[in-house]
Design an enzyme around this catalytic site. Sequence first.
Site: not given
Length: 298
Positions: A46-48, A58, A85, A87, A114, A120, A122-123, A158, A189
């Site tokens: 995970s990037g986060l 992130d 991930d 990104d 994504e 980016k 974080n979503s 994504r 997502h």
Amino acid sequence: MESNMNKSLALKRLLQSSEVSYAMEAHNGVSAKIVEEAGFPLVWASGLTISTSLGHRDCNEISWTNFCDQIEYMVDTTSTPILIDGDTGFGNFNNVRQLIIKLCKYNVAGVCIEDKTFPKTNSLLSYNQNLAPIEEFCGKIKAAKDTQSNSHFCVIARTEAFISGDGLREALDRAYAYKDAGADAILVHSKKNTIEEIELFCDHWDHSIPLVIVPTNYSSTPPDQYKKLGISLVIWANHLLRASIVAMRKIAKKIAKEKLIQIPNNDLVSIEDVFDLTNEKELRSAEKKYLAYDCLTS
Ligand code: SPV
Ligand code: MG
């Protein structure tokens, strides 16, 4: 090379299976090992959580090579397939190509990229959720597929159309365009507290390639719902990091206050367990095999 092929093929089979598969997040070598020990068939890098574990946000604050260094540790400690991930691919199509070259060398099973702009955000945050033009993102998918050195390597596209507030039509247009560009699966997502947006998407999508979701905000959805909706892969994206923060805070506060260690056994692993996680025993037996007799200590 052989294990590289097998890991990507294993991910492809999970994605194409009629059963729902689950991946768990890892952010370094030891957490990847723990995901493997728990029996998950797939690790989500995970990037986060990688950024957070390094003390960063992130938003591409850590460089892509710093990120890849963490991946290398995870690959070294596990044999479970790892889905990265990626990104937004850390830049344009050319950065995506560099990333894929590196990831294929590292024996990872696949990457998820994504469709937001670089850098980016974080979503799960409410701001800066800007989508990249569809054509530009399709170029990244094509570049990734043309660059992979392992024919089974999976590129998951994504779409963040729900995250950006652009809605169902945009999500579907993007998913179909990404499929046509060569994506092996679509990750759609949502940060809603219920599965409603995903349900809507699934009702309108033709399911021609597998679907992946990250239900962080709707994690109490009953698992049979995923199967009914035709979802292939569910990613638990941040839970080991979050659990470890609870444990570390609790223990740090207790020891800071009490100034001696009186902690129930089930709140700390034994030192033997720590050595086992890095397979200390293997080194001991290798020493017996390879070290000169008079270098061995009892
Ligand atoms: C991650 O784990 O870094 C993800 C999922 O990309 S999310 O945090 O929801 O963006
Ligand atoms: Mg991420």
